[in-house]
Design a protein around this motif. Structure first.
Motif, short mmCIF file in Angstrom:
data_model
loop_
_atom_site.label_atom_id
_atom_site.label_comp_id
_atom_site.label_asym_id
_atom_site.label_seq_id
_atom_site.Cartn_x
_atom_site.Cartn_y
_atom_site.Cartn_z
N LYS A 155 0.83 -1.19 0.00
CA LYS A 155 0.00 0.00 0.00
C LYS A 155 0.87 1.26 0.00
CE LYS A 155 -4.42 -1.28 0.29
NZ LYS A 155 -5.47 -0.81 -0.65
N THR A 191 1.40 5.44 0.39
CA THR A 191 0.92 6.35 1.43
C THR A 191 -0.36 7.07 1.02
OG1 THR A 191 2.37 8.11 0.61
CG2 THR A 191 3.23 6.71 2.38
N ASN A 192 -0.69 7.06 -0.27
CA ASN A 192 -1.94 7.66 -0.73
C ASN A 192 -3.09 6.65 -0.79
OD1 ASN A 192 -1.34 6.12 -2.97
ND2 ASN A 192 -1.14 7.84 -4.39
N GLY A 193 -2.83 5.43 -0.30
CA GLY A 193 -3.86 4.40 -0.24
C GLY A 193 -3.95 3.50 -1.44
N LYS A 194 -3.25 3.83 -2.53
CA LYS A 194 -3.27 2.99 -3.71
C LYS A 194 -2.37 1.77 -3.52
CE LYS A 194 -4.35 6.65 -7.05
NZ LYS A 194 -3.93 7.34 -8.29
N THR A 195 -2.62 0.72 -4.27
CA THR A 195 -1.82 -0.50 -4.16
C THR A 195 -0.78 -0.54 -5.27
OG1 THR A 195 -3.63 -1.75 -3.16
CG2 THR A 195 -1.87 -3.03 -4.19
N PRO A 209 5.71 3.43 1.17
CA PRO A 209 5.57 3.25 2.62
C PRO A 209 6.94 3.07 3.27
CG PRO A 209 4.96 1.25 1.43
CD PRO A 209 5.16 2.30 0.40
#
Length: 320
Positions: free
Chosen positions: A133, A135-139, A204
């Motif tokens: 993941k 830090t902007n929530g995308k994978t 991350p």
């Protein structure tokens, strides 16, 4: 590995050995076992003697109270064998970040003699993907593309594993604010973003802490076309990077029809024909005074050029 451990890479508290302490423990164990044997029955005494022999062997090997850990990167004696064995025992797609790093360190230390080498090679052939993941929530998806391929920037050897991004999670990016290839990949805006700015900050902490700085060869001057005759000019130089775009040579091998340089060796993944299922956008190789190469996963001859300000996708690589 956590961020706090980044500056202590390869130094494991479990691997610190106090040799004098080991001898003292050995003497105390002898005394205790001697007293127990006096009061124990024959069966119990035999079991105790067996355990004593195991302890003695451990002391003689210099590993009392610890698990040996190797230094990260080339020149290492390997890594935590328990973690490597755990990685070997499972499907590579299920490897944790810790297991990916352990496999990388073991391969860096032992090359094909590492018990994990064949497993990692099979993961390349199977185009196995991992994910994390941002830090902007995308994978972010990524896959192994090379084994013992890249040189560690500290000169200690090779990075055991090289990975490349396998989806478009980082979105469209520009190479430069203006249409220029002056300074090549080294002076490009995107390289700065990948190593200390916007793109780097999307990674991350647990992934960043595993990345190793490596030395990359690039055309960092700008385009120099092949001359009609005579010696070809040397236009490559080296940079130190943690996140980096792939080059023309690293994907397709050799020179392009207009280039007079080779900017890196072809990765195993692409040498084995891993083009069709790859995702390409920008690569760090300039094609003209205003354009860099971009690439699409159709076949080995598919490459196009785009103005530096065009928002092509970024698919950086990195090493453990």
């Amino acid at each position: 590995m956590h961020a706090a451990a980044q500056n202590l890479r390869g130094v494991s508290p479990r691997g610190i050995r106090l040799r004098g302490q080991g001898i003292i423990e050995y003497v105390l164990i002898i005394a205790v076992i001697g007293l127990v044997i006096v009061f124990a029955g024959p069966g119990v005494a035999g079991a105790i003697r067996n355990q004593f022999n195991l302890v003695g062997n451990t002391v003689n090997n210099g590993t009392v109270g610890c698990v040996e850990g190797g230094a990260s990167g080339g020149g290492s004696a390997g890594t935590d064998s328990a973690t490597v064995q755990a990685a070997i025992a499972k499907d590579a797609k299920d490897w944790t970040l810790e297991e990916q790093e352990a496999v990388a360190e073991d391969i860096a230390a032992k090359d094909e003699a590492s018990p994990a080498f064949a497993k990692a090679k099979a993961a390349i052939d199977a185009e196995t993907k991992f994910s994390v993941k941002l830090t902007n929530g995308k994978t972010l998806e990524y896959r192994i593309i090379g084994l013992n391929h890249d040189d560690l920037a500290d000169g200690s050897g090779k990075a055991g594993l090289t990975f490349a991004t396998a989806n478009d999670a980082l979105g469209p990016q520009r190479m430069n604010a203006t249409n220029t290839t002056v300074g090549g990949g080294e002076k490009s805006e995107i390289r700065s973003k990948m190593n200390s700015d916007e793109i780097w900050n999307l990674m991350p902490v647990e992934l960043r802490s595993e990345m190793r700085a490596v030395t990359k060869v690039s055309n960092n001057v700008g385009v120099t076309f092949k001359p009609s005759g005579g010696a070809q000019p040397v236009t490559t130089s080296k940079t130190t990077d943690r996140l980096f775009l792939l080059s023309y040579s690293e994907i397709w091998g050799g020179e392009s029809y207009v280039m007079s340089w080779v900017d890196g060796n072809q990765y195993e993944y692409f040498a084995n024909g891993g083009y069709t299922n790859s995702v390409f956008g920008w690569i760090r190789t300039p094609n003209s005074p205003k354009r860099f190469y971009t690439a699409a996963p159709v076949n080995e001859d598919t490459d196009v050029e785009a103005a530096s300000t065009v928002g092509a996708h970024a698919h950086p690589a990195f090493c453990f």
